[in-house]
Design a protein around this motif. Sequence first.
Motif, mmCIF file in Angstrom:
data_model
loop_
_atom_site.group_PDB
_atom_site.id
_atom_site.type_symbol
_atom_site.label_atom_id
_atom_site.label_comp_id
_atom_site.label_asym_id
_atom_site.label_seq_id
_atom_site.Cartn_x
_atom_site.Cartn_y
_atom_site.Cartn_z
ATOM 1 N N VAL A 55 0.836 -1.208 0.000
ATOM 2 C CA VAL A 55 0.000 0.000 0.000
ATOM 3 C C VAL A 55 0.869 1.255 0.000
ATOM 4 N N ILE A 56 1.953 1.237 0.741
ATOM 5 C CA ILE A 56 2.869 2.385 0.773
ATOM 6 C C ILE A 56 3.459 2.630 -0.611
ATOM 7 N N ASN A 57 3.895 1.563 -1.259
ATOM 8 C CA ASN A 57 4.455 1.699 -2.614
ATOM 9 C C ASN A 57 3.394 2.179 -3.600
ATOM 10 N N LEU A 58 2.192 1.666 -3.443
ATOM 11 C CA LEU A 58 1.087 2.081 -4.315
ATOM 12 C C LEU A 58 0.768 3.565 -4.125
ATOM 13 N N SER A 59 0.859 4.029 -2.885
ATOM 14 C CA SER A 59 0.548 5.435 -2.599
ATOM 15 C C SER A 59 1.522 6.397 -3.264
ATOM 16 N N GLN A 60 2.717 5.901 -3.591
ATOM 17 C CA GLN A 60 3.682 6.748 -4.299
ATOM 18 C C GLN A 60 3.223 7.049 -5.724
ATOM 19 N N GLU A 61 2.405 6.144 -6.262
ATOM 20 C CA GLU A 61 1.929 6.287 -7.639
ATOM 21 C C GLU A 61 0.474 6.764 -7.703
ATOM 22 N N ASN A 62 -0.341 6.286 -6.751
ATOM 23 C CA ASN A 62 -1.771 6.610 -6.775
ATOM 24 C C ASN A 62 -2.285 6.582 -5.331
ATOM 25 N N MET A 63 -2.238 7.734 -4.694
ATOM 26 C CA MET A 63 -2.590 7.829 -3.282
ATOM 27 C C MET A 63 -4.063 7.486 -3.039
ATOM 28 N N HIS A 64 -4.918 7.938 -3.933
ATOM 29 C CA HIS A 64 -6.343 7.661 -3.773
ATOM 30 C C HIS A 64 -6.624 6.164 -3.839
ATOM 31 N N LEU A 65 -6.031 5.476 -4.775
ATOM 32 C CA LEU A 65 -6.218 4.033 -4.902
ATOM 33 C C LEU A 65 -5.674 3.314 -3.668
#
Length: 251
Positions: free
Chosen positions: A38-48
């Motif tokens: 989730v942390i890595n994903l937030s770097q690209e798409n915080m809303h997702l």
Amino acid sequence: MNRKILDIKELACKPEWSEVLKLYSDLFKSESLKSNFVINLSQENMHLASQCLTTSIKPLNELEESLKEKAISNFELQPIESILTLLELNDADRLFLSKRNTFRNPYGKRDKKYFELLMNSVNHNEMLIYLNYVINLKKLTFLIWLVPYLNKFQWTETQKGLLFQAFNRLFKNKYYVQAYELYALVNENDEYISKYVIKLLEEKRKDAISLASKFIIKHNLERFNISAIKSALEMKSKQLIKVNTTIFFNQ
């Protein structure tokens, strides 16, 4: 699916992959692995990333709090993504709660600046999401601030239902000027000004009747007895509440 070959950077901004990534985030047996994802994903798409948390089988409170802080700190650079993230995490109002306010209560100049930045950036769908959110907040500050930006968009009959909810909250709480702006948006016929004047007169309050008199004079509304209305403004509040509103109309 092999987790090792899943390219978050490539897929995070592709809408067709959002549901897959949300489901995938719940496949991790380890809480630390899920948090890293989730942390890595937030770097690209915080809303997702925030949606991964709100749809998660097991809550990750610390990670949710961390993502809220990230959204707040990134607001000036990514206003829309930040606000959508905070809306998803049900904490959007905190964005505007300054620790040190220029004004006494409840919000300050920093809050208004951030709010205006948001309002100048949103599209119609984002405005609908935020309007639905602020209608339900206990404090009305953000709804009041929102009103001047609502006329930027065309509203369908269904969407006007949401505007009418906002109108009711403001009118009920005696914010008559802002309520009028919403009333004008939900009523397209020529009679809406007269109808609003009647609603103001029925309040039997000096502030409402004073505003009604201004509308009557400005728009030359001949059906109303402006002399009787001006006389009512000289009454005490206890007298005014007993007045029969029929005196406000020309026979």
